[in-house]
Design an enzyme around this catalytic site. Structure first.
Site, short mmCIF file in Angstrom:
data_model
loop_
_atom_site.label_atom_id
_atom_site.label_comp_id
_atom_site.label_asym_id
_atom_site.label_seq_id
_atom_site.Cartn_x
_atom_site.Cartn_y
_atom_site.Cartn_z
N VAL A 103 0.81 -1.23 0.00
CA VAL A 103 0.00 0.00 0.00
C VAL A 103 0.84 1.28 0.00
O VAL A 103 0.32 2.35 -0.31
CB VAL A 103 -1.01 0.03 1.18
CG1 VAL A 103 -2.05 -1.06 1.04
CG2 VAL A 103 -0.31 -0.04 2.53
N SER A 121 -7.73 2.82 15.22
CA SER A 121 -7.48 2.10 16.47
C SER A 121 -7.87 3.02 17.63
O SER A 121 -7.79 4.25 17.50
CB SER A 121 -6.00 1.74 16.58
OG SER A 121 -5.68 1.35 17.91
N SER A 137 -0.20 7.67 13.50
CA SER A 137 -0.73 7.16 12.23
C SER A 137 -2.24 6.95 12.32
O SER A 137 -2.99 7.28 11.41
CB SER A 137 -0.03 5.86 11.81
OG SER A 137 -0.46 4.76 12.61
N LYS A 138 -2.71 6.42 13.45
CA LYS A 138 -4.14 6.10 13.58
C LYS A 138 -4.96 7.36 13.84
O LYS A 138 -6.08 7.48 13.37
CB LYS A 138 -4.34 5.06 14.69
CG LYS A 138 -3.71 3.69 14.37
CD LYS A 138 -4.30 3.07 13.12
CE LYS A 138 -3.80 1.66 12.87
NZ LYS A 138 -4.44 1.01 11.73
N ASN A 170 -7.22 -1.56 5.59
CA ASN A 170 -6.97 -2.33 6.82
C ASN A 170 -5.49 -2.59 7.07
O ASN A 170 -5.09 -2.77 8.22
CB ASN A 170 -7.74 -3.66 6.71
CG ASN A 170 -7.26 -4.69 7.71
OD1 ASN A 170 -7.62 -4.65 8.88
ND2 ASN A 170 -6.39 -5.60 7.25
N TYR A 220 2.53 4.68 15.98
CA TYR A 220 1.24 4.02 15.70
C TYR A 220 0.08 4.96 16.04
O TYR A 220 -0.86 5.11 15.26
CB TYR A 220 1.19 2.73 16.52
CG TYR A 220 0.01 1.84 16.23
CD1 TYR A 220 -0.05 1.08 15.06
CD2 TYR A 220 -1.05 1.74 17.13
CE1 TYR A 220 -1.13 0.25 14.81
CE2 TYR A 220 -2.13 0.91 16.89
CZ TYR A 220 -2.17 0.16 15.73
OH TYR A 220 -3.24 -0.66 15.47
N ILE A 230 -7.84 -6.55 20.10
CA ILE A 230 -8.41 -7.65 19.31
C ILE A 230 -7.41 -8.79 19.19
O ILE A 230 -6.23 -8.55 18.90
CB ILE A 230 -8.81 -7.16 17.89
CG1 ILE A 230 -9.71 -5.90 17.95
CG2 ILE A 230 -9.47 -8.27 17.09
CD1 ILE A 230 -11.06 -6.07 18.58
#
Ligand code: NDP
Length: 246
Positions: free
Chosen positions: A63, A141, A157-158, A89, A154, A187
């Site tokens: 991606v 997230s 980014s989210k 995703n 992270y 999860i």
């Protein structure tokens, strides 16, 4: 069948949450196209998906590679003559405390999670705009809402994905394209399998429903948001987290 005759592209769809979404969509009649990095995983996933719905297919795609994504969406559109749903995703983690975080780990996570979402959204939007119809689902997230020590890259980014989702929703609403973000909590997938039982128990203590979620929990929300039942919902971020964020 809630997604009959729809064509759905799912990045990182060969395993984990992405595969669960692909499975859910295929079982509701969608022709599923997965984009992922590893041919062997893609082949295995496509073989299972084809048992639920013929026409499942997969492409090797990174991606972060803008040209490759352009070419692949061109091929998908040529083959199916429509692209109704995109699920961004694909995602990675490279955790470390900020003081120790290497520049390449910052760049890698921002590139895959945020730039990857932008790349796929930008490339698919030309087809969705032409169709005057489309659904974009971005897997964010809860960390993009709450932040987390050791996950600055992270979280950024989210959080960026949540903001990008709102801009996407505003920019494309006039063409009947909806965009929403899904913010999973804790999860159980390969991404979380390497956590110690101690960390898992500590998280469970602060989750009102007192357990980790499953990829199916996330896929169920994606199905709703992709379906016509969600026709008046756009620009939102919805948590699937057992009540962790409220
Ligand atoms: P997994 O690591 O289990 O699966 C991620 C998939 O994405 C893999 O198939 C991986 O390929 C693929 N991928 C990685 N980089 C790229 C890339 N550059 N281009 C294309 N595909 C790529 O992750 P999960 O299923 O756990 O997570 C899926 C999404 O959900 C991610 O965005 C994640 O951040 C998010 N999420 C997950 C949570 C969790 O608790 N698990 C919680 C909140 C959000 P390969 O196998 O080759 O590496």
């Amino acid at each position: 069948m809630r997604l009959e005759n729809k064509v759905a592209v799912i990045t990182g769809g060969a395993r984990g949450i992405g595969y669960s979404i692909a499975e859910k969509f295929a079982s509701e009649g969608a022709k599923v196209v997965i984009l992922d990095l590893n041919q062997d995983s893609i082949d295995k996933a496509v073989a299972k998906l084809n048992k639920l719905q013929e026409d499942a297919t997969g492409y090797i795609a990174d991606v972060t590679n803008s040209q490759q994504i352009t070419d692949i969406f061109k091929q998908i559109y040529k083959r199916f003559k429509q692209i109704d749903i995109l699920v961004n995703n694909a995602g990675i983690t490279k955790d470390n405390l900020m003081m120790r975080m290497k520049e390449e780990d910052w760049d890698a996570v921002i590139n895959v999670n945020l730039k990857g979402t932008f790349n796929c959204t930008q490339k698919v939007s030309r087809y969705m705009m032409k169709q005057k119809n489309g659904v974009i689902l971005n897997i964010a997230s809860v960390i993009g809402i709450m932040g987390n020590a050791g996950q600055a890259n992270y979280a950024a980014s989210k959080g960026g994905i949540i903001a990008l989702t709102k801009s996407t929703a505003k920019e494309f609403a006039s063409r009947n394209i909806r965009a929403n973000a899904i913010a999973p909590g804790f999860i159980k997938t390969e991404m979380t399998d390497n956590l110690s039982q101690e960390v898992i128990d500590k998280y469970a203590e602060v989750i009102p429903l007192n357990r980790m979620g499953t990829p199916h929990d996330v896929a169920n929300l994606c199905l709703f948001l992709a379906s016509e039942e969600a026709n008046y919902i756009t620009g939102q971020t919805i948590c699937v987290d057992g009540g962790l964020v409220m």
